[in-house]
Design a protein around this motif. Structure first.
Motif, PDB file in Angstrom:
ATOM      1  N   LEU A  50       8.119 -21.569  24.096  1.00  0.00           N
ATOM      2  CA  LEU A  50       8.967 -20.920  23.103  1.00  0.00           C
ATOM      3  C   LEU A  50      10.325 -20.569  23.705  1.00  0.00           C
ATOM      4  CD1 LEU A  50       8.758 -19.694  20.142  1.00  0.00           C
ATOM      5  CD2 LEU A  50       8.574 -17.516  21.313  1.00  0.00           C
ATOM      6  N   THR A  51      11.354 -21.203  23.176  1.00  0.00           N
ATOM      7  CA  THR A  51      12.704 -20.879  23.649  1.00  0.00           C
ATOM      8  C   THR A  51      13.606 -20.678  22.445  1.00  0.00           C
ATOM      9  OG1 THR A  51      13.540 -23.135  23.670  1.00  0.00           O
ATOM     10  CG2 THR A  51      12.401 -22.387  25.653  1.00  0.00           C
ATOM     11  N   GLY A  52      14.841 -20.332  22.698  1.00  0.00           N
ATOM     12  CA  GLY A  52      15.790 -20.120  21.619  1.00  0.00           C
ATOM     13  C   GLY A  52      15.961 -21.353  20.746  1.00  0.00           C
ATOM     14  N   SER A  53      15.750 -22.534  21.321  1.00  0.00           N
ATOM     15  CA  SER A  53      15.981 -23.717  20.512  1.00  0.00           C
ATOM     16  C   SER A  53      14.697 -24.342  19.965  1.00  0.00           C
ATOM     17  CB  SER A  53      16.795 -24.743  21.302  1.00  0.00           C
ATOM     18  OG  SER A  53      16.079 -25.136  22.437  1.00  0.00           O
TER      19      SER A  53
ATOM     20  N   ALA B 135      13.382 -15.263  24.326  1.00  0.00           N
ATOM     21  CA  ALA B 135      12.868 -15.360  22.964  1.00  0.00           C
ATOM     22  C   ALA B 135      11.457 -14.783  22.884  1.00  0.00           C
ATOM     23  CB  ALA B 135      12.869 -16.819  22.518  1.00  0.00           C
ATOM     24  N   LEU B 136      10.760 -14.819  24.015  1.00  0.00           N
ATOM     25  CA  LEU B 136       9.378 -14.338  24.039  1.00  0.00           C
ATOM     26  C   LEU B 136       9.221 -12.844  23.778  1.00  0.00           C
ATOM     27  CD1 LEU B 136       7.639 -16.134  27.011  1.00  0.00           C
ATOM     28  CD2 LEU B 136       6.985 -16.189  24.621  1.00  0.00           C
ATOM     29  N   ILE B 137      10.249 -12.090  24.106  1.00  0.00           N
ATOM     30  CA  ILE B 137      10.063 -10.649  23.880  1.00  0.00           C
ATOM     31  C   ILE B 137      10.697 -10.186  22.573  1.00  0.00           C
ATOM     32  CG2 ILE B 137       9.666  -9.890  26.250  1.00  0.00           C
ATOM     33  CD1 ILE B 137      12.637  -9.031  26.267  1.00  0.00           C
ATOM     34  N   GLU B 138      11.136 -11.166  21.792  1.00  0.00           N
ATOM     35  CA  GLU B 138      11.614 -10.785  20.462  1.00  0.00           C
ATOM     36  C   GLU B 138      10.477 -10.126  19.705  1.00  0.00           C
ATOM     37  OE1 GLU B 138      13.029 -14.245  18.542  1.00  0.00           O
ATOM     38  OE2 GLU B 138      14.641 -14.482  20.023  1.00  0.00           O
ATOM     39  N   ASP B 139      10.877  -9.289  18.785  1.00  0.00           N
ATOM     40  CA  ASP B 139       9.866  -8.456  18.161  1.00  0.00           C
ATOM     41  C   ASP B 139       8.813  -9.200  17.335  1.00  0.00           C
ATOM     42  OD1 ASP B 139      12.287  -5.866  17.772  1.00  0.00           O
ATOM     43  OD2 ASP B 139      10.827  -6.203  19.347  1.00  0.00           O
ATOM     44  N   GLN B 140       9.218 -10.332  16.717  1.00  0.00           N
ATOM     45  CA  GLN B 140       8.229 -11.015  15.860  1.00  0.00           C
ATOM     46  C   GLN B 140       7.053 -11.552  16.655  1.00  0.00           C
ATOM     47  OE1 GLN B 140      11.437 -11.794  16.212  1.00  0.00           O
ATOM     48  NE2 GLN B 140      11.914 -13.553  14.928  1.00  0.00           N
TER      49      GLN B 140
ATOM     50  N   GLN C 213      13.619 -12.469  38.369  1.00  0.00           N
ATOM     51  CA  GLN C 213      13.768 -11.192  37.667  1.00  0.00           C
ATOM     52  C   GLN C 213      15.157 -10.605  37.692  1.00  0.00           C
ATOM     53  OE1 GLN C 213      12.496  -7.956  36.675  1.00  0.00           O
ATOM     54  NE2 GLN C 213      14.216  -6.921  37.615  1.00  0.00           N
ATOM     55  N   HIS C 214      15.996 -10.995  38.672  1.00  0.00           N
ATOM     56  CA  HIS C 214      17.266 -10.286  38.766  1.00  0.00           C
ATOM     57  C   HIS C 214      18.092 -10.412  37.506  1.00  0.00           C
ATOM     58  CE1 HIS C 214      17.735 -14.291  40.259  1.00  0.00           C
ATOM     59  NE2 HIS C 214      19.033 -14.228  40.131  1.00  0.00           N
ATOM     60  N   ARG C 215      17.714 -11.317  36.641  1.00  0.00           N
ATOM     61  CA  ARG C 215      18.449 -11.398  35.381  1.00  0.00           C
ATOM     62  C   ARG C 215      17.728 -10.642  34.289  1.00  0.00           C
ATOM     63  NH1 ARG C 215      21.006 -17.314  35.330  1.00  0.00           N
ATOM     64  NH2 ARG C 215      21.575 -17.255  37.519  1.00  0.00           N
ATOM     65  N   PHE C 216      16.689  -9.963  34.652  1.00  0.00           N
ATOM     66  CA  PHE C 216      15.839  -9.367  33.650  1.00  0.00           C
ATOM     67  C   PHE C 216      15.854  -7.864  33.843  1.00  0.00           C
ATOM     68  CE2 PHE C 216      11.783  -8.395  31.657  1.00  0.00           C
ATOM     69  CZ  PHE C 216      11.898  -9.149  30.512  1.00  0.00           C
ATOM     70  N   GLY C 217      16.592  -7.194  32.977  1.00  0.00           N
ATOM     71  CA  GLY C 217      16.850  -5.777  33.197  1.00  0.00           C
ATOM     72  C   GLY C 217      15.645  -4.886  33.010  1.00  0.00           C
ATOM     73  N   VAL C 218      15.834  -3.680  33.461  1.00  0.00           N
ATOM     74  CA  VAL C 218      14.803  -2.654  33.364  1.00  0.00           C
ATOM     75  C   VAL C 218      14.390  -2.421  31.908  1.00  0.00           C
ATOM     76  CG1 VAL C 218      14.338  -0.240  33.838  1.00  0.00           C
ATOM     77  CG2 VAL C 218      15.647  -1.575  35.465  1.00  0.00           C
ATOM     78  N   ALA C 219      15.377  -2.451  31.030  1.00  0.00           N
ATOM     79  CA  ALA C 219      15.091  -2.193  29.617  1.00  0.00           C
ATOM     80  C   ALA C 219      14.169  -3.251  29.031  1.00  0.00           C
ATOM     81  CB  ALA C 219      16.394  -2.151  28.832  1.00  0.00           C
ATOM     82  N   GLN C 220      14.382  -4.506  29.442  1.00  0.00           N
ATOM     83  CA  GLN C 220      13.515  -5.562  28.926  1.00  0.00           C
ATOM     84  C   GLN C 220      12.081  -5.399  29.401  1.00  0.00           C
ATOM     85  OE1 GLN C 220      16.675  -6.655  30.184  1.00  0.00           O
ATOM     86  NE2 GLN C 220      17.325  -8.406  28.951  1.00  0.00           N
TER      87      GLN C 220
ATOM     88  N   ALA D 263      10.659  -2.693  29.867  1.00  0.00           N
ATOM     89  CA  ALA D 263      10.075  -1.629  29.059  1.00  0.00           C
ATOM     90  C   ALA D 263       9.602  -2.167  27.707  1.00  0.00           C
ATOM     91  CB  ALA D 263      11.089  -0.514  28.858  1.00  0.00           C
ATOM     92  N   LYS D 264      10.323  -3.137  27.186  1.00  0.00           N
ATOM     93  CA  LYS D 264       9.995  -3.706  25.874  1.00  0.00           C
ATOM     94  C   LYS D 264       8.596  -4.317  25.845  1.00  0.00           C
ATOM     95  CE  LYS D 264      13.435  -5.455  22.656  1.00  0.00           C
ATOM     96  NZ  LYS D 264      14.399  -6.508  22.385  1.00  0.00           N
ATOM     97  N   LEU D 265       8.194  -4.824  26.994  1.00  0.00           N
ATOM     98  CA  LEU D 265       6.907  -5.491  27.065  1.00  0.00           C
ATOM     99  C   LEU D 265       5.748  -4.545  26.816  1.00  0.00           C
ATOM    100  CD1 LEU D 265       7.636  -7.691  30.151  1.00  0.00           C
ATOM    101  CD2 LEU D 265       7.355  -8.457  27.807  1.00  0.00           C
ATOM    102  N   HIS D 266       6.008  -3.283  27.038  1.00  0.00           N
ATOM    103  CA  HIS D 266       4.933  -2.311  26.863  1.00  0.00           C
ATOM    104  C   HIS D 266       4.422  -2.253  25.440  1.00  0.00           C
ATOM    105  CE1 HIS D 266       5.112   0.315  30.677  1.00  0.00           C
ATOM    106  NE2 HIS D 266       5.179  -0.966  30.929  1.00  0.00           N
ATOM    107  N   ALA D 267       5.279  -2.657  24.517  1.00  0.00           N
ATOM    108  CA  ALA D 267       4.893  -2.560  23.111  1.00  0.00           C
ATOM    109  C   ALA D 267       4.053  -3.750  22.660  1.00  0.00           C
ATOM    110  CB  ALA D 267       6.150  -2.451  22.258  1.00  0.00           C
ATOM    111  N   LYS D 268       3.830  -4.698  23.556  1.00  0.00           N
ATOM    112  CA  LYS D 268       3.175  -5.929  23.126  1.00  0.00           C
ATOM    113  C   LYS D 268       1.648  -5.858  23.081  1.00  0.00           C
ATOM    114  CE  LYS D 268       6.839  -8.505  22.512  1.00  0.00           C
ATOM    115  NZ  LYS D 268       7.183  -9.017  21.179  1.00  0.00           N
ATOM    116  N   ASN D 269       1.081  -4.789  23.514  1.00  0.00           N
ATOM    117  CA  ASN D 269      -0.363  -4.629  23.397  1.00  0.00           C
ATOM    118  C   ASN D 269      -0.650  -3.131  23.378  1.00  0.00           C
ATOM    119  OD1 ASN D 269      -3.084  -5.149  23.254  1.00  0.00           O
ATOM    120  ND2 ASN D 269      -3.108  -6.591  24.977  1.00  0.00           N
TER     121      ASN D 269
END
Ligand code: ADP
Ligand code: MG
Length: 712
Positions: A364-367, A393-398, A412-419, A421-427
């Motif tokens: 799953l990617t943007g395209s 695209a994987l951590i988009e809410d849908q 990971q260096h391109r993957f911020g702390v905030a992102q 945190a977003k993963l926590h909502a996935k389960n």
């Protein structure tokens, strides 16, 4: 004496929180400027506005000694005359300053009226500044000038702090001197009451630290070099200590409050793959790291682990084994890559590897087309897809998972702390998190940025790798380069040629890439040779097609921009040519070089640069030629660029250091981390009376900076 120095502050405990406008000589206008320009609002903000260097004012010189434009001089003497000279536009005040050895001129271009009113004859002054030579004579323009009073002499006789200021502040009299003088009005008020201690008694004793109030005084008005060093040590230690205490505590808190999925089965998928389908033996480092991860994921704690391993050390396979383990325990996993190309490549590699296992892998990617996307979303929701690979695209809410148990984040260096945190909502509970990086991050930075993560290191390369030979060529060696490429291609190898492309100079960079491509096609004409080209302006299908032609060996040369930077894997490619190499940072160069040397063939990296290289660029090229060791390279990189520039540091918000410098203060950081760890091991909740001060300060900081307790 005190009364004329200082306004009354209501209570000693709120001394530090007094607005700067109440400081002598500040008032509302300057206070506003300080706020706007330096974010200085309160006394404590100014007190922690640290000098950036010091000038030595321990020595006095004589007028006859003034002989070098580059040095500072401090003189004692009298004003024996002054004149305003020049016409309206270039008016200036010239004063004659005399000591027992001679006379020298002092000049003021700005504020000369004000100055002229203040300079008095028959009064001894101290002046300090750098001379300029003018028509064979020296003068001092805008020197520091003070009465040679006892008090001033005492103050001047030490290392003098120099502060950054801004044009706007200077106009309001708050240049470096102005700031220092302002501070001098409150510095004598610093004591144990006005400046509460922020470290424990035992820390102060164990590390022989100055009390906080003393450190603050000494950093602005050092008695001598020794005290200055002590003050700097104390302040750096404190900054680093709190960063570590916060991170390590987060770790502990998480261990109690966050329930982790237990992967306790080593089932069919893992075993079948491990024993039957592994394409090669794991290196010992890979085995060790897989084991560490298995222990984590079976422990009931939620895993937050950073896997560091140089480019080519085989992190993908480690990730795959962990994902199979998740699948064996009826959990889904996802692997996130920073670019589409890399995601696709991981998808291809992994699909191929797990083919015999009959499990479903998604991409799953943007395209991704909306139809595919829909099908995949459904498969993720009903759990029929156990491994999904993609970009952000994987951590988009849908995107909803049936039962997400493991998230692998590559580079990971391109993957911020905030992102994260977003993963926590996935389960219902947060999934295990595995962060993989080849950056490599210097230890000091890793400890600060990812100090809340456990770390594993893959410190061994798969067998048979030959070290990459790196060469630095200039334009005149281009023919040699072409010849070398021909030889390598004749041996059946493939070549990358990488061009820089940055947004600011995109047009020209793009032109260079096109020209380079044309020149290469000219040198390597079809049908004998085929050349691929990949850059950001191509659609993802086009990129993909060109990549595939190269991967399959249909083309011998790949001309590209840095889109290939991260993760591309073509083992047959043995030459990496980097054009305008001086324009790349060290870690980028190292990443690019890591694209070759993946097969069993001897590989080469050729850095092409212009003749005119600055000192930094030269050092970067020399470092690349000298070593293949990613950690060594990252240390040099950190020294050259400073931590603020390293990817991800700024956004992370984790590093908020005023004095400590991650490039320089690794040792203090280590001490601070160990100290924080020891304290938390003994008193996890910081409940003992002695540790109250730490708890309060941590809570205070969380209040002012926001909580990260949700952060993975
Ligand atoms: P990175 O750590 O940079 O992500 P990769 O996972 O892409 O590295 O692996 C680099 C190359 O090394 C790949 O071609 C991979 O198949 C190969 N490789 C990985 N582990 C081993 C091993 N134990 N023995 C031999 N080759 C390996
Ligand atoms: Mg990789």
């Amino acid at each position: 004496m005190c009364s004329n120095f200082m306004v009354q502050t209501p209570m000693s405990s709120s001394f530090l929180d007094t607005p700067v406008e109440y400081m002598k000589g500040i008032g509302t206008v300057r206070a506003e400027a300080l706020q706007k320009e330096l974010m200085v609002f309160l006394f404590k903000d100014l007190l922690t506005y640290y000098p950036f260097r010091y000038v030595d004012r321990t020595k006095f010189h004589t007028v006859s000694e003034v002989s070098d434009e580059g040095s500072y001089y401090q003189l004692r003497g009298y004003i024996v005359g002054m004149q305003v000279v020049g016409d309206k536009r270039a008016k200036r005040l010239v004063a004659q300053f005399r000591d027992s050895t001679g006379v020298i001129e002092l000049v003021w271009f700005q504020g000369h009226k004000w100055m002229a009113e203040r300079l008095k004859p028959n009064v001894e002054y101290i002046i300090f500044g750098k001379p300029t030579a003018f028509k064979g004579r020296y003068n001092f323009a805008h020197p520091d000038i003070d009465l040679a009073s006892e008090e001033n002499l005492k103050m001047q006789s030490a290392f003098q702090a120099v502060y950054y200021s801004t044009e706007k502040l200077k106009l309001k009299g708050l240049d470096s001197d102005g700031i220092r003088k302002t501070l001098s009005h409150i510095i004598y008020r610093l004591d144990a009451q006005t400046v509460p201690e922020t470290l424990t008694q035992s820390l102060l004793e164990d590390f022989k630290l100055l009390p906080r109030h003393e450190a603050l005084r000494q950093i602005h008005f050092p008695d001598n070099k020794l005290m200055l060093d002590k003050a700097r040590f104390r302040i750096k230690f404190e900054e680093l200590f709190y960063v570590q205490l916060k991170l390590l505590r987060l770790n502990k808190v998480r261990a109690h409050t966050v329930h982790g999925f237990v992967f306790n089965k080593v089932g069919d998928l893992f075993n079948t793959f491990y024993h039957k389908h592994l394409p090669f033996d794991l290196t010992n480092a890979q085995k060790r790291v897989v084991k560490e991860i298995r222990v984590d994921m079976g422990s009931g704690r939620q895993m937050n682990r950073l896997v560091q391993g140089d480019v080519g050390s085989g992190k993908t396979l480690v990730a795959l084994l962990c994902m199979l383990l998740a699948a064996d325990n009826q959990f889904q996993s996802c692997l996130m890559a920073p670019t589409e190309i890399l995601a696709k490549q991981h998808y291809d590699t992994i699909s191929e590897l797990v083919k015999p296992l009959g499990i479903k892998v998604g991409l799953l990617t943007g395209s991704s087309r909306s139809k595919e996307r829909k099908v995949l979303h459904e498969a993720l929701r009903d759990g029929s897809c156990s491994i999904v690979i993609g970009t952000h695209a994987l951590i988009e809410d849908q995107v909803k998972f049936h039962n997400l148990g493991l998230v692998v984040i590559d580079e990971q260096h391109r993957f911020g702390v905030a992102q994260r945190a977003k993963l926590h909502a996935k389960n219902t509970s947060p999934p295990h998190i595995l962060v993989m990086t080849a950056t490599p991050i210097p230890r000091t930075l890793a400890m600060t940025l990812y100090g809340d993560l456990d770390t594993s290191v893959i410190d061994e390369m798969p067998p048979g790798r030959k070290p990459i030979t790196t060469m630095h060529f200039m334009e005149s060696q281009r023919l040699r380069l072409i010849g070398f490429m021909r030889e390598q291609i004749a041996l059946g190898r493939q070549v990358y040629i990488v061009y820089p492309l940055i947004e600011e100079s995109e047009k020209m960079d793009f032109q260079n890439l096109q020209n380079g491509y044309d020149a290469i096609v000219h040198e390597f004409p079809p049908p004998q040779y085929q050349v691929s080209i990949v850059h950001g302006k191509l659609s993802s299908e086009e990129k993909e097609r060109e990549m595939q032609r190269f991967v399959k060996g249909e083309t011998q040369i790949m001309v590209a921009t840095t889109v290939i930077e991260v993760g591309v894997n073509v083992p047959n490619a043995s030459v990496m040519v980097i054009e305008s190499a001086e324009r790349f940072g060290l870690s980028q160069l190292h990443q690019l070089r890591g694209r070759v040397g993946r097969g069993a063939e001897k590989s080469y990296c050729i850095l092409m640069t212009s003749y005119k290289l600055g000192a930094d660029s030269k050092l970067r090229m020399e470092t690349m030629v000298r070593t293949n060791d990613g950690f060594e390279i990252s240390e040099v990189d950190l020294r050259l660029r400073g931590p603020g520039d390293i990817d991800g540091t700024r956004q992370s918000g984790v590093v908020n250091l005023k004095l400590a410098d991650l490039a320089q203060d690794g040792q203090i950081l280590q001490l601070a981390r160990t100290a924080a760890q020891t304290i938390l091991d003994e008193d996890e909740y910081l409940a003992s009376p002695g540790n109250q001060v730490l708890r309060q300060n941590l809570e205070q900081e969380v209040k002012t900076r926001g909580s990260w307790s949700k952060i993975a």
